[in-house]
Write an enzyme that holds these catalytic residues in place. Sequence first.
Site, short mmCIF file in Angstrom:
data_model
loop_
_atom_site.label_atom_id
_atom_site.label_comp_id
_atom_site.label_asym_id
_atom_site.label_seq_id
_atom_site.Cartn_x
_atom_site.Cartn_y
_atom_site.Cartn_z
N HIS A 191 0.81 -1.21 0.00
CA HIS A 191 0.00 0.00 0.00
C HIS A 191 0.84 1.26 0.00
CE1 HIS A 191 -3.11 -2.94 0.35
NE2 HIS A 191 -3.89 -2.02 -0.18
N ARG A 298 -11.04 2.69 -2.43
CA ARG A 298 -10.65 1.81 -1.32
C ARG A 298 -11.09 2.47 -0.02
NH1 ARG A 298 -5.65 1.29 -4.65
NH2 ARG A 298 -5.28 -0.92 -5.03
N ARG A 334 -15.75 0.16 -2.90
CA ARG A 334 -15.45 -1.19 -2.43
C ARG A 334 -15.64 -1.27 -0.92
NH1 ARG A 334 -9.50 -3.67 -2.98
NH2 ARG A 334 -9.03 -2.21 -1.30
N GLU A 437 -10.23 -11.79 -7.31
CA GLU A 437 -8.83 -11.72 -6.91
C GLU A 437 -8.37 -13.01 -6.25
OE1 GLU A 437 -8.38 -8.25 -4.45
OE2 GLU A 437 -10.27 -8.57 -3.43
N ASN A 460 -3.73 -7.44 -8.34
CA ASN A 460 -2.65 -7.43 -7.33
C ASN A 460 -2.74 -8.70 -6.48
OD1 ASN A 460 -2.20 -4.88 -8.29
ND2 ASN A 460 -3.16 -3.84 -6.57
N ASP A 461 -3.93 -8.95 -5.96
CA ASP A 461 -4.08 -10.15 -5.14
C ASP A 461 -4.13 -11.41 -5.99
OD1 ASP A 461 -4.06 -9.49 -2.37
OD2 ASP A 461 -5.86 -8.31 -2.74
N ARG A 471 2.81 -10.29 -2.12
CA ARG A 471 2.96 -9.05 -2.89
C ARG A 471 3.83 -8.02 -2.19
NH1 ARG A 471 -3.23 -6.71 -2.72
NH2 ARG A 471 -2.36 -4.64 -2.89
N CYS A 508 -8.79 -3.52 -11.97
CA CYS A 508 -8.38 -2.39 -11.14
C CYS A 508 -7.06 -2.62 -10.40
CB CYS A 508 -9.49 -2.01 -10.17
SG CYS A 508 -9.90 -3.32 -9.02
C1 PEP Z 1 -6.13 -5.85 -6.16
O1 PEP Z 1 -5.99 -6.75 -5.34
O2 PEP Z 1 -5.76 -5.93 -7.35
C2 PEP Z 1 -6.74 -4.56 -5.77
C3 PEP Z 1 -7.00 -3.64 -6.66
O3 PEP Z 1 -7.01 -4.36 -4.47
P1 PEP Z 1 -5.93 -4.01 -3.34
O4 PEP Z 1 -4.66 -3.62 -4.02
O5 PEP Z 1 -6.53 -2.93 -2.53
O6 PEP Z 1 -5.82 -5.31 -2.59
MG MG Z 2 -7.02 -6.82 -3.50
#
Ligand code: PEP
Ligand code: MG
Length: 588
Positions: A191, A298, A334, A437, A460-461, A471, A508
């Site tokens: 983050h 978020r 979300r 995800e 991302n997840d 990650r 996203c």
């Molecule tokens: C993701 O997991 O791709 C996502 C957009 O959410 P976050 O990065 O907040 O987990």
């Molecule tokens: Mg995520």
Amino acid sequence: MLRRGVAVSPGVVVGVAYCIHEVFVDPRGKPLEEQELLQELEAFDQAVEKAAADLRALYDKVASQVGTQEAEIFHAHEAILHDPAFLHKVRDYITQHRSTAQGALHRVLNEYGSLFARTKDDFLKERLADLRDVIVRLSGHLSQVIKQGPAALGGEPLVVVADELLPSHAITLGGCEVSGIVTQSGGPTSHAAILARSRGIPAVTGVRDILRQVKTGDRIIVDGREGVVVLAPDPESEAAYRKLQREFVHRQHQLAENRDQPARTADGVPLELLANVNGLGDVEQARAVGATGVGLYRTEYLFLTHPSVPSEEEQLDNYRRMILKTPQHRITIRTLDIGGDKTIPYLGHRGEANPFLGWRSIRLSFEHPEFFQKQIRAVLRAAALQTNPPARVQLMFPMVTVVEEMRRLRALVRRCQRQLRAEGKEQGPVQIGMMVEVPAAAINIDAFLDLVDFVSIGSNDLVQYLMAADRDNPKVSHLCQPLSPAVLRVLHHLIRTCLRAGKPVSLCGEMAGSPRGFLLLLGMGLRSFSMSPSFIPLNKRLAASVTVAQAAQIAQHALELRTGRQIRRFLAQQIHAFCPDVEILDVE
Ligand code: PEP
Ligand code: MG
């Protein structure tokens, strides 16, 4: 000396290092002379005053741009700063041990650190993090470099070097703007990295032991595109990087000029370029770069910066303001995605062996109906807002894994709608969607489609779970790569299944903003993308230079390649061929 890390936020900066850790290592040095003590106490008092002024200014800035709840954290920090026990301890160390103020802060931090180390209570752990943040701020004002202000940096930009990034580092430090970030830990989708990217600050993470090699005041270069950090550069490489820095800034300005042009491919196919945001401040930026809406809000930050669960009315107020400010009033909100790397003390989250595989997101929300329903109700109510053009509000659930969860979520939304009707409270239409995800949901996507109005891929997840690579851990960042054959196949399956069923689909995760990821997804048929606002202008530019057929051919070829390295190299060549303008803004 050249060091390699993980490229997380593009851009090049030649600047002067400011090592946050200096408060975390023993400053050593001789004990102060009697006559120096008074001076040191005075310096400390001045630092306290300046830090308090910083915190008040931050409070005002965040309160006006984001909201008073979000700004509360800075009041809490001010309370720590003025805590008599804390002040007494530091002053006592200065006088009794003839220590410098920096040395005294170091001791105090260590003392609290070992006291708190034994606790399993997340709430207390969070307080230690707050204390650390306050001490870093104080230390900033005591540092010779920062104390003398930008002049001491010789007019050079400030590069923060830290073990890990704290959210407040990415704003300002001791009154200086942060222009670059280098950290020892953290990965490209941590983050902190997302924060750096949304602010357009070049950043490299995962540079092991860099804090042993650099000290405050040293000249340093950050190349957030290649993931390279250069220490004590020779004149030739400094000149070369300065040229790149100028080019980068120039290119960014040039690209941002396309903000009012519609996003289209070279053959005129319209695209949706949406922004990922954490709060009202980011929405301003999204608007400035020409985003046509918000594809991911978020909401964690609303909860993380609040001392307790924000009430339904407080949330309603926040969502209404977000809807009003969002371009076209199109927003995807979300629900709380907590757990994993983010914990909220007041929800009683406890340490788990595998937090990313544990009690996070909706798994946690289901067990807290009191706040989960509040959030859903607040979104439904906010959607009743009258705007021009009419608001389009989407409610999105993270980490959906099995079909039963989606059914339960829909039932929960229906219950909230019934309650609001019975209470005579106004509510608006809301589309219900899921984030994909978790690999189980991605593979089984067709079973979910009847239950959702839209799908948003959280790459991302999805990538970290598919590749079994954390990650946030730089040691495995070579595996946590979206441009890998296995990930491409899953994305292809997902996008194709949604398109065939006529289900709106977007992505996203961070890969939507990287030119190579963007080109690939466009070729797979995706037409809606949500990314950090700073990436919108360059992808708009890239889209305008390829036709849909060309992109499809590129994606087809990428899908046939066997290794991630081949895929990344191939896509880089294609970017070079079609749109060399954006190359400098890509991340390695
Ligand atoms: C993701 O997991 O791709 C996502 C957009 O959410 P976050 O990065 O907040 O987990
Ligand atoms: Mg995520």
